[in-house]
Enzyme design. Sequence first.
Site, PDB file in Angstrom:
ATOM      1  N   ARG A  96       0.854  -1.188   0.000  1.00 26.62           N
ATOM      2  CA  ARG A  96       0.000   0.000   0.000  1.00 26.62           C
ATOM      3  C   ARG A  96       0.893   1.242   0.000  1.00 26.62           C
ATOM      4  O   ARG A  96       0.592   2.260  -0.606  1.00 26.62           O
ATOM      5  CB  ARG A  96      -0.947   0.012   1.212  1.00 26.62           C
ATOM      6  N   LYS A 106      -8.540   8.542 -18.716  1.00 22.07           N
ATOM      7  CA  LYS A 106      -8.855   9.198 -19.982  1.00 22.07           C
ATOM      8  C   LYS A 106      -7.631   9.191 -20.916  1.00 22.07           C
ATOM      9  O   LYS A 106      -7.187   8.142 -21.284  1.00 22.07           O
ATOM     10  CB  LYS A 106      -9.385  10.603 -19.696  1.00 22.07           C
ATOM     11  N   TYR A 112     -16.451  18.373 -13.986  1.00 23.92           N
ATOM     12  CA  TYR A 112     -16.791  16.960 -14.002  1.00 23.92           C
ATOM     13  C   TYR A 112     -17.866  16.678 -12.952  1.00 23.92           C
ATOM     14  O   TYR A 112     -17.726  17.074 -11.791  1.00 23.92           O
ATOM     15  CB  TYR A 112     -15.518  16.146 -13.722  1.00 23.92           C
ATOM     16  N   ASP A 167      -7.397  20.447 -12.545  1.00 18.82           N
ATOM     17  CA  ASP A 167      -7.740  19.153 -13.131  1.00 18.82           C
ATOM     18  C   ASP A 167      -7.385  19.243 -14.617  1.00 18.82           C
ATOM     19  O   ASP A 167      -8.051  19.933 -15.384  1.00 18.82           O
ATOM     20  CB  ASP A 167      -9.231  18.875 -12.919  1.00 18.82           C
TER      21      ASP A 167
HETATM   22  C1  LIG Z   1     -13.251  11.205 -15.417  1.00 19.81           C
HETATM   23  C2  LIG Z   1     -12.873  12.449 -14.781  1.00 19.81           C
HETATM   24  C3  LIG Z   1     -12.602  12.516 -13.418  1.00 19.81           C
HETATM   25  C4  LIG Z   1     -12.768  11.327 -12.493  1.00 19.81           C
HETATM   26  O1  LIG Z   1     -11.865  10.310 -12.792  1.00 19.81           O
HETATM   27  P1  LIG Z   1     -12.150   8.745 -12.594  1.00 19.81           P
HETATM   28  O2  LIG Z   1     -10.891   8.122 -13.064  1.00 19.81           O
HETATM   29  O3  LIG Z   1     -13.354   8.402 -13.412  1.00 19.81           O
HETATM   30  O4  LIG Z   1     -12.404   8.541 -11.140  1.00 19.81           O
HETATM   31  C5  LIG Z   1     -12.210  13.741 -12.883  1.00 19.81           C
HETATM   32  N1  LIG Z   1     -12.106  14.841 -13.672  1.00 19.81           N
HETATM   33  C6  LIG Z   1     -12.359  14.807 -14.980  1.00 19.81           C
HETATM   34  C7  LIG Z   1     -12.215  16.054 -15.794  1.00 19.81           C
HETATM   35  C8  LIG Z   1     -12.754  13.631 -15.590  1.00 19.81           C
HETATM   36  O5  LIG Z   1     -13.032  13.608 -16.893  1.00 19.81           O
END
Ligand SMILES: *Cc1c(COP(=O)(O)O)cnc(C)c1O
Length: 383
Positions: A50, A199, A102, A174
């Site tokens: 971990r 993504k 998001y 982000d």
């Molecule tokens: C998908 C996404 C998230 C969350 O990520 P996960 O891997 O699905 O938990 C956060 N911010 C943005 C802009 C996203 O597209």
Amino acid sequence: MADKHKLATRLIHAGVHPDPTTGAIMTPIYQTSTYVQAAPGDHKGYEYARTQNPTRTALQDALASIENGQYGLCFGSGMAATDAVAKLLQPGDEVIVSNDLYGGTYRIFTKVFANYGIKFHFIDMSDAQNIRNYINGNTKMVWVETPTNPLLNIIDIEAAAKISKEHKLLLVVDNTFASPYLQNPLDFGADIVLHSATKYLGGHSDVVHGALIMNDAALEEKLRFIQNSCGAVPGPHDCWLVLRGIKTLHVRMQRHCENGKKIAEYLRSHPKVGKTIWCGFEDHPNHAIAKKQMRDFGGMISFTLKDDNINAALEVLKKTKLFSLAESLGGVESLIGHPATMTHASIPQEDRIARGLSDSLIRLSVGIEDIDDLIEDLKQAIG
Ligand SMILES: *Cc1c(COP(=O)(O)O)cnc(C)c1O
């Protein structure tokens, strides 16, 4: 990770070393929960998985390098990374958040962290100076998503960083939509960069993963403490998939951008399409900022139909064949989605509409297939 090489080289080599026992050029998947010690406390830097895992270390170092940061920390998902950042806060603290973001981020803030006495202000940051209007003695953090999801607004990271520094606030960006290929927020003064590696970083729609990148050692220590204490760590196989994914990020992104441009232009000229939103258009309201902070404009596009009702939009969603109807984005295959009923269903309808997210808005994540086939698919679906 001070590394003099250019991005395309770092994407392939940063953080990765031939395996010391075999020379394997690819970082092995260290599928282990613990590590044998020669004597109590006499170990090779790895005690319990971990806390540390060599596959994760390689990825964390690689991500730090490609975001022009010093430190990377990986998590089991983008939301787990968001959760870790929010745990830097205490009851009574306030956060200023970009209001088009998001859906899951909105949900964790309003439905989870609001219960712990943290206050979130969701505001329009298309003029970053608006942040100033919400700062008070309790403000601790500014949270920016740019380009925003799904309206593809652009927020000036440099301006947000300047305001944050003046008031000693942590600026979190982000960077999921842009990816490190298009934008490096730390270079503009952000304190923490967040990625859903699910993504573009992973890029092949086969893994859920999250990451944080930063420059400040004390901040890294706090976040690493949360990573280990709360335990939302990714498994080594998932780290390996992201490590593999980022090796082609530049090649994929180049094609995402090329295809995105052609599709944005196609949609804009289509007689049945209402508004096409893509930050590469010169008349996009913050195109100049996009040009300043991004290297290209990406493959995320949103559009509405002139027949502006939900059924006309759902009809298009039903008809595309190459564009698969699915949540998520950033994979090699093209996706089509309906934010109001899919990714953003957790935001109440009146809030959505107030933010300009109409029920007929369709979002595309343009993949890297042949452009002629993609346009043909949209043509037959829109009619
Ligand atoms: C998908 C996404 C998230 C969350 O990520 P996960 O891997 O699905 O938990 C956060 N911010 C943005 C802009 C996203 O597209």
